[in-house]
Design an enzyme around this catalytic site. Structure first.
Site, mmCIF file in Angstrom:
data_model
loop_
_atom_site.group_PDB
_atom_site.id
_atom_site.type_symbol
_atom_site.label_atom_id
_atom_site.label_comp_id
_atom_site.label_asym_id
_atom_site.label_seq_id
_atom_site.Cartn_x
_atom_site.Cartn_y
_atom_site.Cartn_z
ATOM 1 N N ARG A 14 -55.590 -38.340 -32.204
ATOM 2 C CA ARG A 14 -54.537 -39.114 -31.668
ATOM 3 C C ARG A 14 -53.926 -38.487 -30.367
ATOM 4 O O ARG A 14 -54.442 -39.065 -29.210
ATOM 5 C CB ARG A 14 -53.448 -39.300 -32.552
ATOM 6 C CG ARG A 14 -52.666 -40.516 -32.273
ATOM 7 C CD ARG A 14 -51.586 -39.990 -31.213
ATOM 8 N NE ARG A 14 -50.722 -39.020 -31.732
ATOM 9 C CZ ARG A 14 -49.901 -38.497 -30.842
ATOM 10 N NH1 ARG A 14 -49.472 -38.797 -29.706
ATOM 11 N NH2 ARG A 14 -48.807 -37.407 -31.380
ATOM 12 N N ASP A 15 -53.355 -37.444 -30.609
ATOM 13 C CA ASP A 15 -52.767 -36.737 -29.133
ATOM 14 C C ASP A 15 -53.647 -36.348 -28.427
ATOM 15 O O ASP A 15 -53.754 -36.214 -27.155
ATOM 16 C CB ASP A 15 -51.823 -35.631 -29.679
ATOM 17 C CG ASP A 15 -51.006 -35.099 -28.685
ATOM 18 O OD1 ASP A 15 -50.694 -35.746 -27.944
ATOM 19 O OD2 ASP A 15 -50.604 -33.746 -28.697
ATOM 20 N N HIS A 205 -46.106 -27.104 -32.172
ATOM 21 C CA HIS A 205 -46.786 -27.933 -31.248
ATOM 22 C C HIS A 205 -46.622 -27.172 -29.894
ATOM 23 O O HIS A 205 -46.013 -28.038 -28.941
ATOM 24 C CB HIS A 205 -46.376 -29.160 -31.303
ATOM 25 C CG HIS A 205 -47.361 -30.398 -30.819
ATOM 26 N ND1 HIS A 205 -48.179 -31.225 -31.490
ATOM 27 C CD2 HIS A 205 -47.669 -30.190 -29.472
ATOM 28 C CE1 HIS A 205 -48.902 -31.725 -30.757
ATOM 29 N NE2 HIS A 205 -48.716 -31.330 -29.398
ATOM 30 N N HIS A 207 -48.329 -26.319 -26.136
ATOM 31 C CA HIS A 207 -49.373 -26.613 -25.250
ATOM 32 C C HIS A 207 -49.814 -25.399 -24.745
ATOM 33 O O HIS A 207 -49.231 -24.519 -24.387
ATOM 34 C CB HIS A 207 -49.068 -27.613 -24.412
ATOM 35 C CG HIS A 207 -49.024 -29.187 -24.969
ATOM 36 N ND1 HIS A 207 -49.406 -30.237 -24.255
ATOM 37 C CD2 HIS A 207 -48.939 -29.525 -26.409
ATOM 38 C CE1 HIS A 207 -49.409 -31.295 -24.853
ATOM 39 N NE2 HIS A 207 -49.324 -30.885 -26.102
ATOM 40 N N CYS A 238 -52.466 -32.320 -20.152
ATOM 41 C CA CYS A 238 -50.868 -32.403 -20.036
ATOM 42 C C CYS A 238 -50.811 -33.357 -18.789
ATOM 43 O O CYS A 238 -51.151 -33.004 -17.492
ATOM 44 C CB CYS A 238 -50.531 -30.991 -19.523
ATOM 45 S SG CYS A 238 -48.743 -31.057 -19.520
ATOM 46 N N ASN A 247 -53.229 -29.636 -25.125
ATOM 47 C CA ASN A 247 -53.402 -29.190 -26.566
ATOM 48 C C ASN A 247 -53.936 -27.785 -26.689
ATOM 49 O O ASN A 247 -54.930 -27.431 -26.239
ATOM 50 C CB ASN A 247 -53.915 -30.281 -27.440
ATOM 51 C CG ASN A 247 -52.955 -31.392 -27.646
ATOM 52 O OD1 ASN A 247 -51.696 -31.341 -27.924
ATOM 53 N ND2 ASN A 247 -53.456 -32.540 -27.388
#
Length: 296
Positions: A14-15, A205, A207, A238, A247
């Site tokens: 997803r992300d 989470h 990055h 990003c 990520n």
């Protein structure tokens, strides 16, 4: 004291993919089934958002219907509102995720409302999810920095996180959206949030835009948080730092944790193989340092 095990929440399908080139549904299904077979038991498989704004997720319903849906894996999807929740239910998703920010400017630019307005929008979603016996996870972005406001006050992060837990989220993922955090800042933020919310209800989470994600995680490993988000092959850039990575690669996280004696339950060689395969389909090189090393 470091935990004996860590739960990895895989966000690549997803992300990760929402920031990549369009892929056929079959390729996404193959990836998700592969990730589950590697030992990842929490996978975010898609999002039920506007196809106009996120065309990469337009086939999320089809993906959810075609994956194996193993009993030992929790599959989740991002939803923005009641309509998205209804679509997730129709696709047999049993866990949803909601998204807001700790930055007023980011919230306005990303979802066109204030932080308080975003929380108010979530109220009917929480109510409906509870009635349908769905688990609700929440994301708070920009916890260590905002592209518009700069450094974010940790008290604001704690307040938003506490509000989401009070509304019914079982877990809140703290996101360093632009990857500007460093270890001391990351730990300070986590300590501030932990004064209002149990660490057992938090996830990290981070990055890797500035190469700090793993260092930030190590700085927070003894905080009581046992869940970390990551994306296979580091999928997903990003959008607020042109050309930068986004990520954290799941392969890199697994390698580090296992090397520290912290169990993940993930088959790293198999995970790297699936990461390489999806990157080949995207026409790109894996962003995972471990993936690159194992490939060579």
């Amino acid at each position: 004291m470091y935990p004996s095990s860590i739960s990895i929440y895989e966000v690549g399908p997803r992300d990760g993919l929402q920031n990549e080139a369009l892929l056929p549904t079959a390729a996404k299904v193959q990836l998700i089934n592969g990730l589950a077979n590697c030992g990842l038991n929490r996978i975010e498989v898609g999002s039920f958002v506007s196809h106009k704004w996120v065309p990469q997720m337009a086939d999320s319903a089809a993906v959810c219907q075609q994956i194996e849906q193993r009993a030992d894996v929790r599959y989740s999807a991002l939803v923005p509102n009641i309509k998205g929740l209804e679509q997730a239910l129709a696709a047999h998703i049993r866990e949803i995720a909601l998204f807001t920010a700790a930055s007023e400017s980011f919230c306005q630019r990303n979802i066109n409302c204030s932080i308080n307005e975003s929380l108010q929008r979530f109220e009917p979603v929480f109510t409906a999810a509870k009635a349908a016996k769905l688990r609700v996870r929440a994301y708070v972005s920009c916890v260590l920095g905002c592209p518009y406001e700069g450094t974010i006050n940790t008290a604001q992060v704690a307040a938003v996180t506490h509000a989401l837990i009070e509304m019914g989220a079982y877990e809140v993922s703290l996101g360093d959206t632009i990857g500007v955090g460093t270890p001391r800042a990351a730990r300070s933020m986590v300590d501030a949030v932990s004064q209002r919310v149990s660490p057992s209800q938090l996830a990290l989470h981070f990055h890797d835009t500035y190469g700090q994600a793993l260092a930030n995680i190590v700085a927070c490993l003894d905080s009581g948080i046992h869940t970390i988000d990551a994306s296979v092959a580091g999928l997903g850039g990003c959008p607020y730092a042109k050309g930068a990575s986004g990520n954290l690669a799941t392969e890199d996280l697994v390698y580090m944790l296992e090397g520290m004696g912290i169990e993940t339950g993930v088959d790293l060689p198999q995970l790297a193989k699936f990461g390489q395969q999806i990157c080949q389909q995207l026409g790109k090189v894996t962003s995972s340092k471990v993936g690159q090393a194992l490939q060579s």
